[in-house]
Design a protein around this motif. Structure first.
Motif, PDB file in Angstrom:
ATOM      1  N   THR A  16      34.324  31.714  34.330  1.00 53.02           N
ATOM      2  CA  THR A  16      33.736  30.469  34.772  1.00 53.02           C
ATOM      3  C   THR A  16      33.570  29.711  33.708  1.00 53.02           C
ATOM      4  OG1 THR A  16      31.528  31.467  34.813  1.00 53.02           O
ATOM      5  CG2 THR A  16      33.021  31.809  36.863  1.00 53.02           C
ATOM      6  N   HIS A  17      33.600  30.050  32.306  1.00 50.53           N
ATOM      7  CA  HIS A  17      32.966  29.244  31.184  1.00 50.53           C
ATOM      8  C   HIS A  17      34.170  29.041  30.285  1.00 50.53           C
ATOM      9  CE1 HIS A  17      29.309  30.986  32.994  1.00 50.53           C
ATOM     10  NE2 HIS A  17      28.837  29.986  32.879  1.00 50.53           N
TER      11      HIS A  17
ATOM     12  N   GLU B 195      34.367  25.689  28.354  1.00 49.86           N
ATOM     13  CA  GLU B 195      33.369  25.668  27.398  1.00 49.86           C
ATOM     14  C   GLU B 195      33.586  26.352  26.024  1.00 49.86           C
ATOM     15  OE1 GLU B 195      28.590  27.179  26.982  1.00 49.86           O
ATOM     16  OE2 GLU B 195      29.295  26.707  28.862  1.00 49.86           O
TER      17      GLU B 195
END
Length: 580
Positions: free
Chosen positions: A78-79, A82
């Motif tokens: 989910t990251h 980033e």
């Protein structure tokens, strides 16, 4: 990451730095100062260090590693955007970070120094590219990596790496068919005997430590205890582990406790008659299957075997001092030594965590036979009036950890005198000088080196408990009738290096050592030959066979020490090399 795992960037040990954007990504993922410390030292980092640095998300036990990793992947998914951005970002280093990086950079100029340029080059890349986009930094790294990959240091260190692997494979093959070694005996306590007993017990082997003198036995046990205390102080052993290991050492004055040991290491005084007497007596107290070895540095194993009823079960086992720190063990095959004896002794050395190299019996074996022509070359220069301090400085600048005069003081001038005499008697054509060496002169004036605080240099105890060498006017007066002279340092380096490398080649030529790889690794592990030069034979290849021979021809007038070995002459004519 498993709590037992380690992570690191070992490339500097091969004369390289992390490629494929290794110097780009790491300083963008963790603190740049920490990243540079990891890159420049090449040391493995613990799981906890990796967690503290932010390189890994979690540390767990090995049993739950897969479950924890899957859980973390679910979170990472989910990251991803980033995380990818973080690896590509510019890094704006504040003044404090820049100052710390500068301090590391200054340290790299001293250690590892100019002969190991990879760490400094990696440092420059990190510092200069921090503020640039990752893609631009990666291109700069790729260009620098292409240059460093073909540098002499990288080529030589890669050769060392390959040789280490080759020698390890040879040792493993040689140990096939070894008898088990669960219990050993060390005969002759003191510093060396205590070190061997310590190393054995540390690795789980029971060790009987025997001497005929209570004082010597106490000294040997004190040496073992001191080593255990050092390991505890450094956090490498717990108090309980040290106590259990120490309990494996059984000090005794009685020969009756030797009947159950699998291998004996005789480590008494370096005297042929005494060793022969001790070895013959030991045969009467050990089992018929026990392997008997002698920790001698120069005395012929075949000669020591005379008078033994089981010479096939006898070989040389030459440890280097200090035993816990020195990785090399020379295993010497006598004329009647059996393959099983060699295999068992090699296996024992491997159990100790040492690097065993098997050599055939020869004056000085391999390491000392090669060392003493180097020492003799230095003594010849001193006899010509050259300042021994300049000789030391020249060889240190060439890459040796210390020069020959300082080394002689550290070994002990009494030991050096004995070894020089042995080598002169066994190889008189090259090693019997027609002058009195400076070592003999100093020794005859009761100067023993560091052990008496007087040798080539004077020694004073420093705050750390070690010895600091200082100029000694009395030594200069004993050695030189007139003020010592200086010559071109390159001549010093050439003369000592030629003598050293030529004797290495002769050992290979005569079959004292089986391969170039084993010869080079023995000299790196046993003598501290400059690692960045790859070994004596790798150095000859680097210079070029023809060029090395041409260099020697300029010193032919100095005598047999500088005669080109027949093997090298053949190689010059055929255009071959040691590692071609």
């Amino acid at each position: 990451m498993s709590e037992r795992a380690k992570v690191g960037l070992p490339e500097v040990n091969l004369g390289l730095f992390p490629g494929y954007a290794g110097t780009v990504r790491l300083p963008r993922m963790i603190d740049p100062v920490t990243a540079m410390q990891w890159i420049s030292t090449g040391k493995p980092q613990s799981a906890q260090s990796a967690l503290d640095a932010g390189l890994v998300a979690r540390v767990c036990d090995a049993e739950s590693l897969l479950d924890v990793a899957i859980s973390e992947l679910d979170s990472v998914a989910t990251h991803m955007t980033e995380i990818r951005a973080r690896k590509q970002q510019k890094v704006t280093a504040d003044d404090t970070t820049r100052k710390k990086l500068d301090q590391i950079s200054v340290g790299l100029d001293v250690r590892p120094g100019p002969n190991y340029p990879a760490a400094s080059l990696a440092m420059s890349l990190v510092v200069n590219q921090l503020d640039n986009p990752a893609e631009q930094a990666g291109l700069a790294e790729a260009r620098a990596f292409a240059d460093i990959l073909t540098s002499p240091t990288a080529i030589n260190l890669l050769s060392v790496f390959m040789n280490e692997q080759a020698v390890a494979r040879v040792a493993k093959r040689t140990a096939a068919g070894a008898r088990s070694t669960d219990n050993v005996a060390v005969i002759g306590a003191g510093i060396m005997g205590g070190g061997i007993a310590y190393q054995s017990s540390l690795k789980g082997i029971g060790a009987v430590l025997k001497d005929i003198q209570p004082e010597a036995l106490e000294a040997g046990m004190n040496e073992a205890i001191r080593n255990f205390s050092t390991q505890v102080a450094k956090g490498r052993l717990s108090e309980k582990e040290a106590q259990l290991a120490q309990a494996r050492i059984s000090p005794t004055l009685d020969s009756g406790s030797l009947s159950d040991v699998d291998l004996v290491v005789e480590a008494v005084v370096e005297n042929t008659a005494i060793k022969q007497s001790v070895l013959k007596d030991l045969e009467a107290h050990i089992s018929s299957n026990c392997v008997l070895t002698s920790n001698t540095s120069t005395i012929s194993i075949t000669r020591l075997a005379q008078g033994l009823s089981r010479p096939e079960q006898f070989c040389g086992l030459h440890f280097f001092n200090p035993v816990p720190a020195m990785p090399l063990v020379e295993i010497i095959r006598g004329k009647k030594t059996s393959d099983t004896t060699i295999a068992t002794t090699v296996q024992y050395a491997l159990q100790l965590g040492k690097n065993p190299i098997v050599v055939n019996d020869s004056p000085g074996f391999l390491v000392n036979r090669v060392l003493f022509p180097y020492i003799i070359a230095a003594q010849m220069l001193i006899a010509e009036g050259v300042d021994f301090r300049q000789i030391d400085e020249a060889m240190q600048s060439w890459g040796w950890p210390m020069g020959p005069a300082y080394l002689s003081d550290v070994i002990g001038l009494d030991t050096m005198t004995h070894c020089l005499d042995v080598m002169a008697a066994d190889i008189p054509q090259r090693m019997a000088p027609d002058y009195m060496s400076a070592i003999h002169t100093l020794h005859s004036n009761a100067r023993l080196g560091q052990k008496s605080r007087q040798g080539f240099y004077h020694y004073a105890r420093n705050e750390a408990g070690g010895m600091t060498k200082q100029q000694d006017e009395l030594a200069l007066g004993l050695i030189y009738l007139n003020a010592p002279s200086e010559i071109n340092s390159s001549e010093i380096q050439e003369r000592l290096t030629l003598a050293f490398c030529f004797e290495t080649i002769r050992c290979l030529e005569e079959g004292v050592v089986a391969s170039a790889a084993e010869a080079d690794m023995a000299l790196l592990w046993g003598l501290g030959f400059p690692r960045f030069r790859g070994g004596a034979l790798q150095h000859v290849d680097t210079v070029g066979i023809a060029a090395f021979c041409a260099m020697a021809e300029g010193y032919a007038h100095l005598g047999p020490l500088y005669e080109i070995p027949q093997l090298l002459e053949k190689m010059r004519k055929s255009g071959t090399s040691f590692y071609g």
